[in-house]
Scaffold this active site. Structure first.
Site, PDB file in Angstrom:
ATOM      1  N   LYS A 118      -9.616 127.995  50.538  1.00  0.00           N
ATOM      2  CA  LYS A 118      -8.809 128.166  49.602  1.00  0.00           C
ATOM      3  C   LYS A 118      -7.590 128.578  49.718  1.00  0.00           C
ATOM      4  CE  LYS A 118     -12.143 129.997  46.201  1.00  0.00           C
ATOM      5  NZ  LYS A 118     -12.407 131.249  45.103  1.00  0.00           N
ATOM      6  N   LYS A 200     -23.594 117.809  47.103  1.00  0.00           N
ATOM      7  CA  LYS A 200     -23.962 118.595  45.930  1.00  0.00           C
ATOM      8  C   LYS A 200     -23.425 118.222  44.805  1.00  0.00           C
ATOM      9  CE  LYS A 200     -22.589 123.343  45.773  1.00  0.00           C
ATOM     10  NZ  LYS A 200     -22.930 124.927  45.725  1.00  0.00           N
ATOM     11  N   LYS A 203     -18.840 121.467  39.782  1.00  0.00           N
ATOM     12  CA  LYS A 203     -18.120 121.045  38.864  1.00  0.00           C
ATOM     13  C   LYS A 203     -16.850 120.786  38.968  1.00  0.00           C
ATOM     14  CE  LYS A 203     -17.097 126.203  39.015  1.00  0.00           C
ATOM     15  NZ  LYS A 203     -17.364 127.345  38.290  1.00  0.00           N
TER      16      LYS A 203
END
Ligand code: TRP
Length: 342
Positions: A118, A200, A203
């Site tokens: 991040k 995977k 979103k």
């Protein structure tokens, strides 16, 4: 109304209100949360404070918090059985987080892979909250004497840290915290990206075709499955290595219908990919339609949602006080009599 049954293992689950969820979230996590309610004492938290570690538009964040709560309920989380609440409604989360900061080493936080990722992605806002994010997560968990935490691969390191913090505190100050165990979901599917089945389903995938969103209309779900990437073998087998796209579709079909891999192969092995794609889409649509109806009804009934969340917060606050009192006593902080009584 079922009261909390202290003899059942306590489970705490949480998700951030940071965007629409996918079929992967549904089959991999949410659906298992619903079944856990029968034999666990469950808390389901919307972790809005965690979402603030990256910049949010306040109006959008506010909507997403209620949307996520609506998703929980629409999936079948029952506020009569479980405690559904918003993290920021229970100030003890922030409070315990501060105390646990003093039991967490800089080096431990520097090693967190999510922090490293991040801080690369949000270079101009590497705030201290992003750094201490796992400590707030530890507080979420430890505040309720949690025994088990359902976590995906990406959160295992954070849970491990929560366990280390709990043990460290207990070693210094006596047995205040339960040391939580990770909970591996039975029958949870690992849904893959429809365009790149090596990954995977996420979103944040760039291509819309890669992911089924929980709010996708039936037509769009069918279209996305029809365009799913398979291979040129032309034979339906379950081979994750060589036919990951086909394996993913089989996986989605049988977990959606609550069947087994063998049943999936019996059903499809003499067929073409087209049938597999269409029937998988149909199974998903049939599962999602009632969810979507409930979700919409909840979205249109903010007063009901607010009432459920207010009750949930009240219960959670009361439960949190038990651990807060122990923590404060253990640390030598004078107990506020207005808060804790004698
Ligand atoms: N960090 C988790 C995630 O992004 C969300 C989370 C916050 C959480 N607190 C938690 C998950 C406590 C489980 C338990 O997925």
């Amino acid at each position: 109304m079922t009261e909390n049954t202290p003899s059942l293992p306590v489970v705490l689950s949480a998700a951030q209100p940071t965007g629409a969820l996918t079929l992967g979230n549904y089959l991999g996590a949410l659906r298992n949360w619903v079944t856990m309610q029968d034999d666990h004492d469950c808390l389901f938290c919307v972790v809005d404070l965690h979402a603030l570690t990256v910049r949010q538009d306040p109006k959008v964040l506010n909507d997403r918090i209620f949307d996520l709560a609506a998703v929980y309920l629409a999936c079948g989380i029952d506020p009569e059985k479980s405690d559904v609440f918003i993290q920021s409604h229970v100030p003890a989360h922030s409070e315990l987080s501060w105390l646990l900061n003093t039991f967490t080493q800089m080096g431990e936080l520097e090693r967190m892979t999510q922090f490293k990722d991040k801080s690369k992605r949000h270079k101009n806002n590497i705030n201290a909250g992003l750094f201490t994010y796992p400590v707030l997560m530890a507080a979420d968990i430890l505040l309720y004497g949690t025994n088990r935490v359902p976590v995906g691969e990406d959160q295992k390191q954070h849970l491990e840290l929560a366990r280390d913090i709990a043990s460290r505190f207990n070693n210094l100050h006596g047995p205040v915290f339960n040391v939580p165990e990770p909970m591996i979901a039975k029958g949870g599917a690992r849904v893959k990206d429809l365009q790149d089945p090596a990954k995977k389903m996420s979103k944040s995938a760039e291509s819309d075709l890669a992911k089924i969103m929980l709010t996708d209309p039936a037509k769009l779900i069918l279209k996305k499955f029809k365009k799913a990437v398979t291979d040129s073998e032309g034979v339906i087998r379950y081979d994750e290595q060589n036919q990951p796209g086909v394996a993913n579709l089989l996986n989605i079909w049988y977990t959606t219908l609550g069947k087994t891999q063998e049943e999936a192969l019996d059903h499809f092995s003499h067929n073409m990919y087209g049938k597999l794609k269409v029937e998988t889409a149909e199974a998903v649509i049939e599962m999602m339609t009632p969810f979507q109806e409930r979700f919409q009804a909840l979205q249109n009934d903010r007063p009901y949602l607010e009432q459920v969340l207010a009750k949930g917060a009240q219960k959670a606050r009361a439960r949190a006080e038990i651990v807060m009192k122990k923590v404060q006593s253990a640390l030598g902080l004078p107990l506020d009599q207005n808060r804790f009584g004698q």
